[in-house]
Motif scaffolding. Structure first.
Motif, PDB file in Angstrom:
ATOM      1  N   LYS A 320       0.529  -1.324  -0.542  1.00  0.00           N
ATOM      2  CA  LYS A 320      -0.197  -0.032   0.538  1.00  0.00           C
ATOM      3  C   LYS A 320       0.809   1.524  -0.261  1.00  0.00           C
ATOM      4  O   LYS A 320       0.177   2.230  -0.223  1.00  0.00           O
ATOM      5  CB  LYS A 320      -1.107   0.028   0.661  1.00  0.00           C
ATOM      6  CG  LYS A 320      -2.175  -1.429   1.072  1.00  0.00           C
ATOM      7  CD  LYS A 320      -2.939  -0.708   2.118  1.00  0.00           C
ATOM      8  CE  LYS A 320      -3.518  -2.017   2.400  1.00  0.00           C
ATOM      9  NZ  LYS A 320      -5.002  -2.113   3.837  1.00  0.00           N
ATOM     10  N   LYS A 321       2.329   0.810   0.361  1.00  0.00           N
ATOM     11  CA  LYS A 321       2.884   2.092   0.345  1.00  0.00           C
ATOM     12  C   LYS A 321       3.303   2.282  -1.610  1.00  0.00           C
ATOM     13  O   LYS A 321       4.131   2.043  -1.905  1.00  0.00           O
ATOM     14  CB  LYS A 321       4.578   2.007   0.652  1.00  0.00           C
ATOM     15  CG  LYS A 321       5.428   2.927   1.096  1.00  0.00           C
ATOM     16  CD  LYS A 321       7.062   2.821   1.987  1.00  0.00           C
ATOM     17  CE  LYS A 321       7.849   4.338   1.884  1.00  0.00           C
ATOM     18  NZ  LYS A 321       8.957   3.226   2.130  1.00  0.00           N
ATOM     19  N   GLN A 322       3.082   3.622  -1.758  1.00  0.00           N
ATOM     20  CA  GLN A 322       3.124   3.872  -3.346  1.00  0.00           C
ATOM     21  C   GLN A 322       4.643   3.978  -3.256  1.00  0.00           C
ATOM     22  O   GLN A 322       4.931   5.176  -2.874  1.00  0.00           O
ATOM     23  CB  GLN A 322       2.281   5.400  -3.475  1.00  0.00           C
ATOM     24  CG  GLN A 322       2.493   5.514  -5.598  1.00  0.00           C
ATOM     25  CD  GLN A 322       1.213   6.355  -5.190  1.00  0.00           C
ATOM     26  OE1 GLN A 322       0.588   7.754  -4.121  1.00  0.00           O
ATOM     27  NE2 GLN A 322       1.025   7.481  -6.296  1.00  0.00           N
ATOM     28  N   GLY A 323       5.119   4.326  -4.788  1.00  0.00           N
ATOM     29  CA  GLY A 323       6.149   3.526  -5.524  1.00  0.00           C
ATOM     30  C   GLY A 323       7.457   2.842  -4.472  1.00  0.00           C
ATOM     31  O   GLY A 323       8.232   2.783  -5.004  1.00  0.00           O
ATOM     32  N   SER A 324       6.911   1.511  -3.941  1.00  0.00           N
ATOM     33  CA  SER A 324       7.632   0.087  -3.848  1.00  0.00           C
ATOM     34  C   SER A 324       7.093  -0.572  -4.571  1.00  0.00           C
ATOM     35  O   SER A 324       6.253  -0.507  -4.950  1.00  0.00           O
ATOM     36  CB  SER A 324       7.117   0.074  -2.155  1.00  0.00           C
ATOM     37  OG  SER A 324       5.568  -0.074  -1.957  1.00  0.00           O
ATOM     38  N   PHE A 325       8.562  -1.259  -4.315  1.00  0.00           N
ATOM     39  CA  PHE A 325       8.433  -1.994  -5.512  1.00  0.00           C
ATOM     40  C   PHE A 325       7.290  -3.328  -5.396  1.00  0.00           C
ATOM     41  O   PHE A 325       6.553  -3.025  -5.940  1.00  0.00           O
ATOM     42  CB  PHE A 325       9.630  -3.448  -5.188  1.00  0.00           C
ATOM     43  CG  PHE A 325       9.647  -3.849  -6.529  1.00  0.00           C
ATOM     44  CD1 PHE A 325      10.458  -3.407  -7.501  1.00  0.00           C
ATOM     45  CD2 PHE A 325       9.361  -5.701  -6.152  1.00  0.00           C
ATOM     46  CE1 PHE A 325      11.173  -4.896  -8.645  1.00  0.00           C
ATOM     47  CE2 PHE A 325       9.230  -6.130  -7.622  1.00  0.00           C
ATOM     48  CZ  PHE A 325      10.047  -5.945  -8.341  1.00  0.00           C
ATOM     49  N   ALA A 326       6.327  -3.112  -4.601  1.00  0.00           N
ATOM     50  CA  ALA A 326       5.268  -4.528  -3.747  1.00  0.00           C
ATOM     51  C   ALA A 326       4.420  -3.868  -4.674  1.00  0.00           C
ATOM     52  O   ALA A 326       3.350  -4.147  -5.323  1.00  0.00           O
ATOM     53  CB  ALA A 326       5.001  -4.314  -2.711  1.00  0.00           C
ATOM     54  N   HIS A 327       4.024  -2.070  -4.374  1.00  0.00           N
ATOM     55  CA  HIS A 327       3.156  -1.342  -4.996  1.00  0.00           C
ATOM     56  C   HIS A 327       3.551  -1.570  -6.647  1.00  0.00           C
ATOM     57  O   HIS A 327       2.138  -2.233  -7.243  1.00  0.00           O
ATOM     58  CB  HIS A 327       2.868   0.470  -4.843  1.00  0.00           C
ATOM     59  CG  HIS A 327       1.875   0.831  -4.766  1.00  0.00           C
ATOM     60  ND1 HIS A 327       1.266   1.828  -5.889  1.00  0.00           N
ATOM     61  CD2 HIS A 327       0.630   1.259  -4.180  1.00  0.00           C
ATOM     62  CE1 HIS A 327       0.666   1.404  -6.125  1.00  0.00           C
ATOM     63  NE2 HIS A 327      -0.061   1.848  -4.736  1.00  0.00           N
TER      64      HIS A 327
END
Length: 499
Positions: A320-327
């Motif tokens: 849910k963290k915008q800009g993270s690789f997961a997002h």
């Protein structure tokens, strides 16, 4: 339209007329050298004819194995012997100099060429054989990736001529170390066209790494269209706030006003195109229309609220963290689900000249579960077989340590590794690849390839084949030459990787 019936023609001076005429002659000469892409030959039996809207080719050269691509580029060059190229014999060589019989006078960077010694630093991480394929993998830092070994095809014998980042990344993305060529995504967009009407054909995202110790500069020219028409360049989605600048109308500007404005701009651009016949004017018209449609499609795309907690959980706690690789990985899935042809993702800070042990853990934690989650999510939606996932960097790292071997706070070995173009590892999954395949082999030092070398152009040829394209026939006439992604040298499709 007659140029001299245009009202501005009355303002032309004699000097301006001759200057323009001279340029026009040059333009006509250049136009005689330029041209469109090669028309595809009569399709072979069983060839896919379902190219998308705006495709340069009426059909593919071969049956299509995949329709979409998600390409994760690890900027800086991941250390192959610390992740995928297991070299247990190096424990016997701890802190001994790299033998000259292995180096063979090969080129070094200026960062280590002046070192008095080249001490061998064996990987400090645990490796295990994983899956039915028996691939040796670092399951200490990549436990999720290790769980899907049989879904991946590993190429352990990649090599390139580039030894520094900018030419190496440019080579990997465009097939040439010199800038100005179309990238792989632009070629896919040009040849195969769009699978959707409301989103771009080619999207690029830059994921922000957790560790910020040594972030490389990433140039937008990596995802430009080069000499291909401008609409095939990627649209960049930002890592913060609105994914695209000015996606929302300014205060006081309604959708009707925006529509009226664009209609007026389109008429002006059509007049300009009639005068100058500049193909980029048509690109501008198309991009304005795409921007209008994206005002409704992009906010819906960026809204993750409709994703279940179960799906979000696949990608890990940073999703849910915008800009993270997961997002970014989840956004990539949502893009291909909506018909985006090619998604390019860059993840920075893999340039481990020092303190590899202190930084590699963060890097792997960023990408490990999200890559696994993406594969599971694509399978859940029935998209895995049609979506090719690519993971890798621009070159590898050296077995010897840059600056010598040290100890970390826990008393464990710490080291840095310099650039090494002679061998490195990449993996692919889905999209018609033969999961569980291990291709290529390096020597005990992970310094030279001893079996089945794969050049960058061979990788590109294989990717094009999976997309149904013949690397030798897919070209674009520019400056009198049939330009190709693979260049002028012979490329080999790695058929062993294709299901």
């Amino acid at each position: 339209m007659n140029l001299f019936n245009h009202p501005h023609a009355l303002d032309l001076t004699r000097r301006h007329f001759f200057a323009s005429a001279g340029l026009s002659v040059g333009s006509m000469a250049l136009a005689s050298l330029a041209g469109a892409a090669e028309v595809a030959p009569t399709p072979r039996k069983g060839a896919d004819t379902a190219t998308g809207a705006g495709a340069a080719l009426p059909h593919t050269h071969f049956p299509t194995k995949c329709k979409n691509v998600i390409y994760f580029h690890m900027v800086g060059g991941p250390s192959q012997m610390d992740l995928y190229d297991y070299k247990p014999k190096m424990q016997e060589y701890y802190d001994k100099d790299l033998p000259e019989s292995i180096r063979k006078g090969q080129r070094l960077t200026t960062m280590t060429s002046g070192q008095a010694r080249f001490p061998i630093a064996p990987s400090r991480y645990r490796f295990k054989q994983k899956g039915q394929c028996g691939m040796w993998m670092n399951d200490e830092l990549l436990p999720y990736t290790a769980k899907m070994a049989d879904d991946l095809v590993f190429v352990r014998s990649m090599h390139t001529e580039a030894i520094n980042h900018e030419p190496a990344i440019t080579h990997m993305q465009t097939g040439n170390m010199v800038t100005g060529r179309p990238c792989l995504g632009a070629w896919a967009s040009y040849g195969l066209g769009s699978l959707n009407q409301n989103l771009p054909t080619f999207v690029v995202m830059v994921a922000k790494p957790t560790n910020q110790d040594q972030v490389q500069a990433i140039s937008a020219r990596l995802w430009q269209s080069g000499y291909l028409p401008g609409e095939h360049a990627a649209v960049s989605f930002r890592a913060a706030n609105d994914p695209i600048l000015f996606i929302n109308n300014p205060p006081g500007v309604t959708a009707d006003v925006r529509r009226t404005t664009l209609d007026g701009l389109s008429k002006l651009n059509e007049l300009n195109h009639g005068l100058l016949n500049d193909p980029e004017t048509k690109t501008r018209i198309a991009q304005y229309e795409m921007a209008y449609r994206m005002q409704s499609s992009v906010p819906e795309l960026a809204d993750l609220s409709k994703e279940s907690e179960k799906v979000l959980g696949l990608y890990g706690p940073e999703v849910k963290k915008q800009g993270s690789f997961a997002h970014t990985a989840l956004t990539a899935r949502r893009l291909v689900e909506r018909g985006v042809r090619f998604v390019q993702v860059y993840h920075n800070n893999w340039d481990h000249h020092g303190n590899l042990a202190g930084r590699m853990k963060d890097q792997c934690a960023d990408v490990d579960q999200p890559c696994w989650g993406l594969v599971q999510d694509l399978k859940r939606l029935g998209l895995f077989d049609n979506t090719l996932i690519i993971w890798g960097g621009e070159f590898g790292r050296t077995i010897y340590s840059q600056g010598g071997i040290t100890k970390d706070k826990e008393g464990k070995t710490n080291y840095g590794r310099d650039h090494h173009p002679r061998c490195f590892t990449m993996w692919m999954a889905g999209g018609g690849t033969k999961g569980g395949t291990i291709y290529g082999e390096t020597d005990d030092f992970s310094y030279n390839i001893v079996k089945d070398p794969v050049h960058v152009r061979d990788l590109h040829a294989t990717i094009l084949r999976l997309l149904g394209l013949d690397c030798d026939k897919f070209s674009y006439r520019f400056q009198g030459l049939d330009q190709k992604l693979i260049g002028v040298e012979k490329a080999h499709v790695i058929k062993e990787l294709i299901a």
